[in-house]
Design an enzyme around this catalytic site. Sequence first.
Site, PDB file in Angstrom:
ATOM      1  N   GLY A   1       6.841  -1.639   6.286  1.00 24.07           N
ATOM      2  CA  GLY A   1       8.193  -2.144   6.413  1.00 24.07           C
ATOM      3  C   GLY A   1       9.140  -1.214   7.149  1.00 24.07           C
ATOM      4  O   GLY A   1       8.844  -0.051   7.412  1.00 24.07           O
ATOM      5  N   GLU A   2      10.299  -1.746   7.492  1.00 24.70           N
ATOM      6  CA  GLU A   2      11.394  -1.004   8.109  1.00 24.70           C
ATOM      7  C   GLU A   2      12.432  -0.718   7.026  1.00 24.70           C
ATOM      8  O   GLU A   2      13.137  -1.613   6.568  1.00 24.70           O
ATOM      9  CB  GLU A   2      12.017  -1.821   9.244  1.00 24.70           C
ATOM     10  CG  GLU A   2      13.371  -1.325   9.746  1.00 24.70           C
ATOM     11  CD  GLU A   2      13.406   0.141  10.134  1.00 24.70           C
ATOM     12  OE1 GLU A   2      14.178   0.894   9.519  1.00 24.70           O
ATOM     13  OE2 GLU A   2      12.646   0.522  11.055  1.00 24.70           O
TER      14      GLU A   2
ATOM     15  N   CYS B   1       3.584   8.680   0.983  1.00 22.19           N
ATOM     16  CA  CYS B   1       4.102   7.739   1.976  1.00 22.19           C
ATOM     17  C   CYS B   1       4.376   6.422   1.255  1.00 22.19           C
ATOM     18  O   CYS B   1       3.453   5.751   0.795  1.00 22.19           O
ATOM     19  CB  CYS B   1       3.084   7.557   3.101  1.00 22.19           C
ATOM     20  SG  CYS B   1       3.663   6.514   4.449  1.00 22.19           S
TER      21      CYS B   1
ATOM     22  N   CYS C   1       1.002  -1.023  15.861  1.00 23.62           N
ATOM     23  CA  CYS C   1       1.020  -0.802  14.418  1.00 23.62           C
ATOM     24  C   CYS C   1       0.347  -1.949  13.677  1.00 23.62           C
ATOM     25  O   CYS C   1       0.686  -3.119  13.882  1.00 23.62           O
ATOM     26  CB  CYS C   1       2.467  -0.648  13.939  1.00 23.62           C
ATOM     27  SG  CYS C   1       2.625  -0.381  12.150  1.00 23.62           S
TER      28      CYS C   1
ATOM     29  N   CYS D   1       6.252  -6.703   7.502  1.00 27.16           N
ATOM     30  CA  CYS D   1       7.242  -6.110   8.397  1.00 27.16           C
ATOM     31  C   CYS D   1       7.674  -7.158   9.416  1.00 27.16           C
ATOM     32  O   CYS D   1       6.894  -8.040   9.780  1.00 27.16           O
ATOM     33  CB  CYS D   1       6.642  -4.889   9.106  1.00 27.16           C
ATOM     34  SG  CYS D   1       7.845  -3.907  10.033  1.00 27.16           S
TER      35      CYS D   1
ATOM     36  N   SER E   1      12.074   7.134   7.748  1.00 27.40           N
ATOM     37  CA  SER E   1      11.642   6.860   9.109  1.00 27.40           C
ATOM     38  C   SER E   1      12.093   5.469   9.515  1.00 27.40           C
ATOM     39  O   SER E   1      11.855   4.493   8.801  1.00 27.40           O
ATOM     40  CB  SER E   1      10.117   6.956   9.221  1.00 27.40           C
ATOM     41  OG  SER E   1       9.685   6.587  10.520  1.00 27.40           O
TER      42      SER E   1
ATOM     43  N   GLU F   1       0.831  -1.198   0.000  1.00 30.26           N
ATOM     44  CA  GLU F   1       0.000   0.000   0.000  1.00 30.26           C
ATOM     45  C   GLU F   1       0.870   1.255   0.000  1.00 30.26           C
ATOM     46  O   GLU F   1       1.919   1.306   0.657  1.00 30.26           O
ATOM     47  CB  GLU F   1      -0.945   0.002   1.205  1.00 30.26           C
ATOM     48  CG  GLU F   1      -2.005  -1.093   1.108  1.00 30.26           C
ATOM     49  CD  GLU F   1      -3.034  -1.041   2.222  1.00 30.26           C
ATOM     50  OE1 GLU F   1      -4.207  -1.382   1.949  1.00 30.26           O
ATOM     51  OE2 GLU F   1      -2.677  -0.671   3.360  1.00 30.26           O
TER      52      GLU F   1
ATOM     53  N   SER G   1      10.943   6.575  14.959  1.00 29.35           N
ATOM     54  CA  SER G   1       9.724   6.117  15.635  1.00 29.35           C
ATOM     55  C   SER G   1      10.077   5.832  17.085  1.00 29.35           C
ATOM     56  O   SER G   1      10.533   4.741  17.425  1.00 29.35           O
ATOM     57  CB  SER G   1       9.194   4.849  14.947  1.00 29.35           C
ATOM     58  OG  SER G   1       8.751   5.141  13.649  1.00 29.35           O
ATOM     59  N   LEU G   2       9.860   6.808  17.937  1.00 30.89           N
ATOM     60  CA  LEU G   2      10.324   6.723  19.324  1.00 30.89           C
ATOM     61  C   LEU G   2       9.271   6.096  20.237  1.00 30.89           C
ATOM     62  O   LEU G   2       9.454   5.008  20.766  1.00 30.89           O
ATOM     63  CB  LEU G   2      10.700   8.116  19.816  1.00 30.89           C
ATOM     64  CG  LEU G   2      11.432   8.176  21.156  1.00 30.89           C
ATOM     65  CD1 LEU G   2      12.783   7.484  21.062  1.00 30.89           C
ATOM     66  CD2 LEU G   2      11.592   9.622  21.611  1.00 30.89           C
TER      67      LEU G   2
ATOM     68  N   CYS H   1      -1.425   6.801   9.779  1.00 29.12           N
ATOM     69  CA  CYS H   1      -0.162   6.274  10.295  1.00 29.12           C
ATOM     70  C   CYS H   1      -0.409   5.012  11.123  1.00 29.12           C
ATOM     71  O   CYS H   1      -1.213   5.007  12.049  1.00 29.12           O
ATOM     72  CB  CYS H   1       0.504   7.339  11.150  1.00 29.12           C
ATOM     73  SG  CYS H   1       2.108   6.867  11.791  1.00 29.12           S
TER      74      CYS H   1
ATOM     75  N   CYS I   1       5.761  -4.071  16.048  1.00 31.54           N
ATOM     76  CA  CYS I   1       5.417  -2.991  16.982  1.00 31.54           C
ATOM     77  C   CYS I   1       3.945  -3.171  17.366  1.00 31.54           C
ATOM     78  O   CYS I   1       3.079  -3.303  16.498  1.00 31.54           O
ATOM     79  CB  CYS I   1       5.649  -1.636  16.340  1.00 31.54           C
ATOM     80  SG  CYS I   1       7.385  -1.338  15.911  1.00 31.54           S
TER      81      CYS I   1
ATOM     82  N   ASN J   1      -4.142   5.858  15.748  1.00 37.18           N
ATOM     83  CA  ASN J   1      -5.159   5.517  14.758  1.00 37.18           C
ATOM     84  C   ASN J   1      -5.629   4.089  14.995  1.00 37.18           C
ATOM     85  O   ASN J   1      -4.873   3.139  14.805  1.00 37.18           O
ATOM     86  CB  ASN J   1      -4.580   5.665  13.347  1.00 37.18           C
ATOM     87  CG  ASN J   1      -4.178   7.095  13.054  1.00 37.18           C
ATOM     88  OD1 ASN J   1      -4.993   8.008  13.139  1.00 37.18           O
ATOM     89  ND2 ASN J   1      -2.913   7.312  12.719  1.00 37.18           N
TER      90      ASN J   1
END
Length: 409
Positions: free
Chosen positions: A207-208, A136, A150, A143, A239, A123, A261-262, A381, A147, A338
């Site tokens: 993904g990372e 984006c 997410c 992934c 990111s 996507e 991404s903290l 997000c 997380c 979200n």
Amino acid sequence: MALSLDLTNKETRSALSANQFMDQRPTLIGLTREQMGEALRDAGVAEKQVRMRTQQLWHWLYIRGVDDFDLMSNLGKELRGLLKDKFTIAGPEIVEEQISVDGTCKWLMRFPSRGAGAPVEIETVYIPEQGRGTLCVSSQVGCTLTCTFCHTGTQKLVRNLTSGEIVAQVILARKRLGDFPDIDTPAGAIVPSEGRKVTNIVMMGMGEPLYNHDNVRDAMNVFTDGDGLSLSKRRVTLSTSGVVPNIIKIGEETGAMLAISLHAVNDELRDVLVPINKKYPLEQLLEACRNYPGLSNARRITFEYVMLKGVNDSLADAKELVRLLKGIPSKINLIPFNKWPGSDYECSDWDKIEEFADFINANGYASPIRTPRGQDILAACGQLKSESERMKKTERLAYEAMMIAGHGD
């Protein structure tokens, strides 16, 4: 209400021949100039012509947005035939296009198989704002990071995207938005009123990115090539959740802006929210940030902080966040959580988010609260997900209707 378009005809889909998924020709999209030159040499293009032909192809692919060798009018018939025989420049299939009530667009794209693998879906999201349009972009199918807040993290990693598949997302979006010469912007589309439609790219999709370092690096350098897509390096942001060994490396190789991404201010909580923290804890992550190439007040690192009710949204958390980031030129993006199906988290109350932001601002850090965009089409997000694990269409439409009725609450 949100639109969900099933792109099954020539007028509303990206054309894809029936046998494209069987096509094993290598693509020229996403190659660096050096890689493209080497590919042309291997295909039989004379050495003395390689540089010129590379420049011509670069122009047609990235300035004109052409996806057919026969339209490259300054290439001879023989050369066009050679290129068609050896290479492809076809883009992905658009499986579905959704348009949010706020103008956000989300495309579910399908790429051909690689070798014996199956076709894959990812996507990509376009977010129009006043004076800018942000795309984006995804770097992986699924992934590995899991997380817990997410949605993408609930989809297992299938594979990395190639540099060509990463760049192709940008090309497709620009075509759909009318951001190439001779391509009209769709009637009713919400885009910047003048100038380019895609002004910014963020590697914040599925993904990372730093677990697909080489392909992401090559794609980002295509984005910022002055004779191609020609985006400023200050308008391309990567990111990462914290793949520490590659942070400084990607900065040296691309000059891109950095976002982290903290989401937590101590290792105990971040180990839960962002499990990669167990491998690269906060002390190592923040040290890499302090040494990021080009870091200055004009090139600040963005720290992303999702606001989770009763989890990380206290005033004590805000105070610790300010302490942790001391000495790092920073901007802190506060992201209202979200909601997605199956999530155990809730978004912080709005007055709590504002209190958090006010404290950070008072201590000298810009702290914008990100306006939720595309929630009604699961494009916000942390909501991206694809392939067979995504919700059935009837379930998703019901969920979207609920989101619209509750304005995302």
